[in-house]
Design a protein around this motif. Structure first.
Motif, PDB file in Angstrom:
ATOM      1  N   ASP A  41     -63.695 -33.837  20.766  1.00 43.07           N
ATOM      2  CA  ASP A  41     -62.468 -33.863  21.572  1.00 43.07           C
ATOM      3  C   ASP A  41     -61.231 -33.897  20.688  1.00 43.07           C
ATOM      4  OD1 ASP A  41     -63.610 -34.042  24.320  1.00 43.07           O
ATOM      5  OD2 ASP A  41     -64.537 -35.823  23.453  1.00 43.07           O
ATOM      6  N   ILE A  60     -65.895 -39.919  24.309  1.00 41.03           N
ATOM      7  CA  ILE A  60     -64.848 -39.123  23.677  1.00 41.03           C
ATOM      8  C   ILE A  60     -65.210 -39.070  22.193  1.00 41.03           C
ATOM      9  CG2 ILE A  60     -62.383 -38.874  23.238  1.00 41.03           C
ATOM     10  CD1 ILE A  60     -61.910 -40.801  25.613  1.00 41.03           C
ATOM     11  N   THR A  61     -65.128 -37.894  21.593  1.00 38.50           N
ATOM     12  CA  THR A  61     -65.602 -37.743  20.224  1.00 38.50           C
ATOM     13  C   THR A  61     -64.509 -37.248  19.286  1.00 38.50           C
ATOM     14  OG1 THR A  61     -66.405 -35.537  20.766  1.00 38.50           O
ATOM     15  CG2 THR A  61     -67.989 -37.339  20.919  1.00 38.50           C
ATOM     16  N   ILE A  72     -57.706 -28.123  20.043  1.00 38.33           N
ATOM     17  CA  ILE A  72     -58.191 -29.504  20.053  1.00 38.33           C
ATOM     18  C   ILE A  72     -57.262 -30.352  19.192  1.00 38.33           C
ATOM     19  CG2 ILE A  72     -60.123 -30.976  19.324  1.00 38.33           C
ATOM     20  CD1 ILE A  72     -61.969 -28.616  20.103  1.00 38.33           C
ATOM     21  N   ASN A  79     -70.783 -36.413  22.707  1.00 44.62           N
ATOM     22  CA  ASN A  79     -70.118 -35.554  23.677  1.00 44.62           C
ATOM     23  C   ASN A  79     -70.987 -35.356  24.908  1.00 44.62           C
ATOM     24  OD1 ASN A  79     -69.585 -32.759  24.868  1.00 44.62           O
ATOM     25  ND2 ASN A  79     -67.765 -33.083  23.607  1.00 44.62           N
ATOM     26  N   ARG A  94     -61.430 -38.374  28.938  1.00 43.37           N
ATOM     27  CA  ARG A  94     -61.441 -37.307  27.943  1.00 43.37           C
ATOM     28  C   ARG A  94     -60.265 -36.362  28.103  1.00 43.37           C
ATOM     29  NH1 ARG A  94     -67.611 -35.543  27.347  1.00 43.37           N
ATOM     30  NH2 ARG A  94     -67.143 -35.276  25.185  1.00 43.37           N
ATOM     31  N   SER A  95     -60.008 -35.974  29.336  1.00 40.65           N
ATOM     32  CA  SER A  95     -58.934 -35.018  29.580  1.00 40.65           C
ATOM     33  C   SER A  95     -57.560 -35.630  29.316  1.00 40.65           C
ATOM     34  CB  SER A  95     -59.016 -34.484  31.007  1.00 40.65           C
ATOM     35  OG  SER A  95     -58.903 -35.548  31.928  1.00 40.65           O
ATOM     36  N   LEU A 138     -56.888 -37.589  26.756  1.00 41.85           N
ATOM     37  CA  LEU A 138     -56.712 -37.887  25.340  1.00 41.85           C
ATOM     38  C   LEU A 138     -55.479 -37.202  24.758  1.00 41.85           C
ATOM     39  CD1 LEU A 138     -57.729 -39.325  22.806  1.00 41.85           C
ATOM     40  CD2 LEU A 138     -59.143 -37.313  22.335  1.00 41.85           C
ATOM     41  N   LYS A 139     -55.292 -35.927  25.053  1.00 43.59           N
ATOM     42  CA  LYS A 139     -54.127 -35.212  24.520  1.00 43.59           C
ATOM     43  C   LYS A 139     -52.826 -35.869  24.964  1.00 43.59           C
ATOM     44  CE  LYS A 139     -55.894 -30.544  23.928  1.00 43.59           C
ATOM     45  NZ  LYS A 139     -55.749 -29.134  24.316  1.00 43.59           N
TER      46      LYS A 139
END
Length: 192
Positions: free
Chosen positions: A131, A105-106, A153, A100, A2-3, A5-6
């Motif tokens: 996310d 991951i959403t 986000i 979530n 998740r972290s 993703l960016k």
């Protein structure tokens, strides 16, 4: 994941949206790192996701488009327990919240049709269960800019993105990435 993703969206801002098995096969052969699954049913979905995972891709299932899934929280549990998907996409906040909470991951999808849709999106963004947010159509730079200014986000622009110019416009308007079924743009990831 998740972290990360960016970071993934920053490095690979084009997402393959596979609407059939041929699109999935082409996405697997591309350098795309993220695939949105937009087809299937509850019987064949685990195999569809597995095929994409075997290609080394990050896989999201569009919950609203899978035959046999309901827009209830239990559907997110099905995705988590019976597929290898990394995440889900939905227009339904309750499904996004459930996903979530289950560690998926959403991506919450919004259709920007008018000012009421914009207000609804703002309200949902306050809760920040997602996310990432996907804004459709993705060819509305003014709205993308407005929404990207509301949240940290990631914003994904999707729908009606037809060429490289649309891609650049969306990305320069504040989108972190674009999602597209246009296979010619899947190669674009290398050139950005």
């Amino acid at each position: 994941m998740r972290s990360e993703l960016k970071q993934i969206l920053k490095k690979y801002p084009v997402i393959a949206a596979a609407k059939d098995i041929h699109g999935l096969e082409d996405a697997c052969q591309s350098e795309i790192q993220i695939i949105f699954i937009l087809f299937g049913d509850i019987i064949n979905l685990p195999n569809i996701v597995k095929k994409a995972k075997l290609c080394g891709k990050l896989v999201f299932v569009h919950m609203d488009l899978i035959e046999g899934l309901d827009t209830k929280e239990i559907s997110a549990k099905y995705i988590r327990d019976f597929t290898e998907a990394d995440g889900i996409i939905s227009t339904k906040s309750n499904v996004i919240k459930a996903g979530n909470e289950m560690g998926l991951i959403t991506v919450q999808r919004f259709f920007m049709l008018d000012s009421m849709a914009m207000e609804k999106a703002k309200k949902h963004m306050e809760y920040a269960y997602a996310d990432a947010f996907e804004i459709l159509p993705g060819v509305i730079p003014k709205v993308i800019k407005k929404i990207s200014n509301l949240t940290e986000i990631p914003i994904i622009a999707g729908g009606l993105i037809e060429d490289q110019n649309d891609t650049y416009t969306a990305l320069h308007s504040g989108a972190s990435a674009i999602s597209t079924t246009n296979k010619s743009l899947w190669k674009f990831v290398v050139e950005l």
